[in-house]
Design an enzyme around this catalytic site. Structure first.
Site, PDB file in Angstrom:
ATOM      1  N   HIS A   1    -100.624 -33.284  26.358  1.00  0.00           N
ATOM      2  CA  HIS A   1     -99.963 -32.893  26.458  1.00  0.00           C
ATOM      3  C   HIS A   1     -98.782 -33.576  28.076  1.00  0.00           C
ATOM      4  O   HIS A   1     -99.135 -33.681  28.564  1.00  0.00           O
ATOM      5  CB  HIS A   1    -101.459 -32.636  28.270  1.00  0.00           C
TER       6      HIS A   1
ATOM      7  N   HIS B   1     -94.447 -32.310  28.167  1.00  0.00           N
ATOM      8  CA  HIS B   1     -93.899 -31.053  29.168  1.00  0.00           C
ATOM      9  C   HIS B   1     -92.406 -31.167  28.513  1.00  0.00           C
ATOM     10  O   HIS B   1     -91.613 -29.991  28.214  1.00  0.00           O
ATOM     11  CB  HIS B   1     -93.863 -30.199  30.501  1.00  0.00           C
TER      12      HIS B   1
ATOM     13  N   GLY C   1    -105.103 -30.230  40.816  1.00  0.00           N
ATOM     14  CA  GLY C   1    -105.136 -29.239  39.901  1.00  0.00           C
ATOM     15  C   GLY C   1    -106.166 -28.442  40.788  1.00  0.00           C
ATOM     16  O   GLY C   1    -106.229 -27.291  39.482  1.00  0.00           O
TER      17      GLY C   1
ATOM     18  N   ARG D   1    -122.243 -32.125  48.682  1.00  0.00           N
ATOM     19  CA  ARG D   1    -122.366 -30.456  48.440  1.00  0.00           C
ATOM     20  C   ARG D   1    -122.607 -29.472  48.003  1.00  0.00           C
ATOM     21  O   ARG D   1    -122.640 -28.227  46.558  1.00  0.00           O
ATOM     22  CB  ARG D   1    -123.199 -29.774  50.607  1.00  0.00           C
TER      23      ARG D   1
ATOM     24  N   HIS E   1     -99.969 -42.956  41.048  1.00  0.00           N
ATOM     25  CA  HIS E   1     -99.193 -41.614  41.845  1.00  0.00           C
ATOM     26  C   HIS E   1    -100.534 -40.076  41.700  1.00  0.00           C
ATOM     27  O   HIS E   1    -100.742 -40.310  42.863  1.00  0.00           O
ATOM     28  CB  HIS E   1     -97.868 -40.984  41.792  1.00  0.00           C
ATOM     29  N   HIS E   2    -100.422 -39.945  40.751  1.00  0.00           N
ATOM     30  CA  HIS E   2    -101.415 -39.030  40.348  1.00  0.00           C
ATOM     31  C   HIS E   2    -103.200 -39.627  40.521  1.00  0.00           C
ATOM     32  O   HIS E   2    -103.442 -38.364  41.379  1.00  0.00           O
ATOM     33  CB  HIS E   2    -101.865 -38.065  38.807  1.00  0.00           C
TER      34      HIS E   2
ATOM     35  N   ASP F   1     -98.329 -35.800  30.741  1.00  0.00           N
ATOM     36  CA  ASP F   1     -98.519 -34.366  31.716  1.00  0.00           C
ATOM     37  C   ASP F   1     -96.556 -34.766  32.292  1.00  0.00           C
ATOM     38  O   ASP F   1     -95.823 -34.242  32.978  1.00  0.00           O
ATOM     39  CB  ASP F   1     -98.474 -34.365  33.290  1.00  0.00           C
TER      40      ASP F   1
ATOM     41  N   ALA G   1     -95.153 -32.853  40.651  1.00  0.00           N
ATOM     42  CA  ALA G   1     -94.707 -31.672  39.443  1.00  0.00           C
ATOM     43  C   ALA G   1     -94.731 -32.446  38.228  1.00  0.00           C
ATOM     44  O   ALA G   1     -93.936 -32.978  37.458  1.00  0.00           O
ATOM     45  CB  ALA G   1     -93.165 -31.346  39.818  1.00  0.00           C
ATOM     46  N   GLY G   2     -95.982 -32.720  37.218  1.00  0.00           N
ATOM     47  CA  GLY G   2     -95.516 -33.485  36.650  1.00  0.00           C
ATOM     48  C   GLY G   2     -95.468 -34.910  36.546  1.00  0.00           C
ATOM     49  O   GLY G   2     -95.633 -34.725  37.908  1.00  0.00           O
TER      50      GLY G   2
END
Length: 402
Positions: free
Chosen positions: A59, A61, A219, A226, A249-250, A273, A307-308
């Site tokens: 993954h 980009h 995302g 629940r 960070h993510h 990513d 953003a990635g």
């Protein structure tokens, strides 16, 4: 004639061995032995170092100021060459949600050039979108969101010379079940992403054949006691893989640890990513049609959404070990063998196994990348490497060892 790599430790699937000698012949892994080979054999000495499989990024980009969506052959080459400095020897160029026309051109370009790149090997294409939903859009362009289309997938697969290995969808979209069944029947791994699906909707998608959760926690609908949502499904459903971006960070290290403990480190896949700002200074860049501000180690679009990333896979390996949530053996596995398995490529990459292409990396015990080999040829060497005397007669400038 065979040549041999000597090192203190070798990371094989499920175990580490060494010190020992790993045979390389004609760019292919041979046998491993703790015994020194015959005196006439040439030995490349990496005493004090570790040998691991080349990393596999399923993954990604872009890198070094190039984006897959630029639809540029030389840019694709630059990404593949740059990835060698990240310890990556195999990858899936990853698209973004865009117009059908743009995606047509990009997959066609990759399919026509996938065997011609000069660096890390292209093992297929990951289509991230456009079959997503708006609530968890991230840096995907909602203008092009639509329901999953078997007809579109057929077009992209034909244009790409059957290069599509992975495609991401939101499982709550209309027609998702039929789409998943078709894609899986074509040996394309279906991933779930950018979705507000319930736990039950995610479970139904997995039952139809979906097998990967994309950048888990990011995302997607989160875990609630629940309504476990997509995040809960990623953690506990059987026979799936969960991606995670370990850049700090993510995902908080504690959350990454929870995922690894519940999912299992054998089915957790570390990805980057990474976008075009990877390997570049901080500043302003693009991700698809969105301007991105890169600072303090993170890439963000207007409004602050991530953003990635600018993560390099070698650093993800080092991060999880330094965070105390994985051993070196586990970290390497999650960045090499597990990614390859997630897209059914472990029969050809992601392992140090006799008969496989000799794609491997050299690490020091601090997990710093020292060198990257592809097909038995040293393709990258860290400029800051301080060698011991036993290395003095060895040059890493594209020297074949097989």
């Amino acid at each position: 004639m065979s040549k041999y790599i000597f090192a203190d430790k070798f990371f094989f699937e499920g175990k580490a061995e060494g010190p020992g000698f790993l045979e390389i012949k004609d760019g292919i892994f041979g046998n491993f032995s703790e015994e020194r080979p015959e005196k006439a054999a040439e030995i490349i000495d990496y005493a004090g170092h570790w040998i691991a499989p080349g990393l596999v990024d399923t993954h990604i980009h872009g890198f070094r100021n190039h984006d897959i969506m630029d639809n540029d052959v030389e840019g694709l080459n630059q990404i593949s060459e740059g990835l060698l400095s990240c310890g990556v020897t195999s990858f899936l160029p990853t698209t973004l949600t865009s117009s059908t026309k743009a995606l047509n051109h990009v997959v066609e370009m990759i399919g026509a050039n996938s065997t011609k790149v000069r660096g890390a090997k292209i093992k297929g294409i990951f289509l991230e979108g456009p079959f997503f939903t708006e609530k968890h859009k991230g840096a995907q362009n909602t203008r092009y969101f639509c329901d999953p289309s078997v007809d579109l997938l057929k077009v992209w697969q034909k244009l790409s010379n059957n290069s599509i290995k992975k495609i991401a969808i939101a499982p709550e979209r209309r027609g998702a079940a039929e789409f998943i069944e078709y894609a899986v029947g074509e040996e394309i791994a279906v991933a779930l992403a950018h979705s507000d699906a319930t736990f039950e909707e995610a479970k139904q998608a997995v039952e139809k054949g979906a097998s990967i959760f994309v950048h888990t926690f990011n995302g997607m609908s989160g875990l609630h006691h629940r309504e476990p949502g997509m995040a809960g499904a990623a953690m506990i459903l059987k026979d799936v893989f969960a991606e995670v971006i370990c850049d700090g960070h993510h995902v908080h290290p504690a959350a990454a640890n929870i995922l690894m403990n519940t999912r299992g480190r054998d089915s957790t896949v570390m990805v980057t990513d990474c976008m075009m700002a990877g390997g570049m200074p901080e500043g302003n860049y693009q991700l698809g049609e969105f301007p991105v501000d890169v600072r303090d180690g993170a890439a963000r679009i207007e409004g602050g959404s991530l953003a990635g990333s600018i993560l390099q896979l070698k650093d993800a390996v080092k991060n999880v070990v330094e965070w105390g949530i994985a051993t070196p053996q586990e970290a390497i596995y999650m960045a090499s063998t597990a990614p390859a398995k997630s897209v059914q490529l472990d029969h050809e990459c992601g392992k140090i196994t006799e008969g496989y292409a000799a794609d491997f990396i050299v690490l020091n015990p601090a997990l710093d990348l020292i060198a990257t080999y592809m097909d038995g040829i040293c393709r990258y060497q860290a400029k800051t490497t301080t060698r011991k005397s036993e290395f003095d007669d060895f040059s890493c400038d594209n020297e074949s060892i097989g």
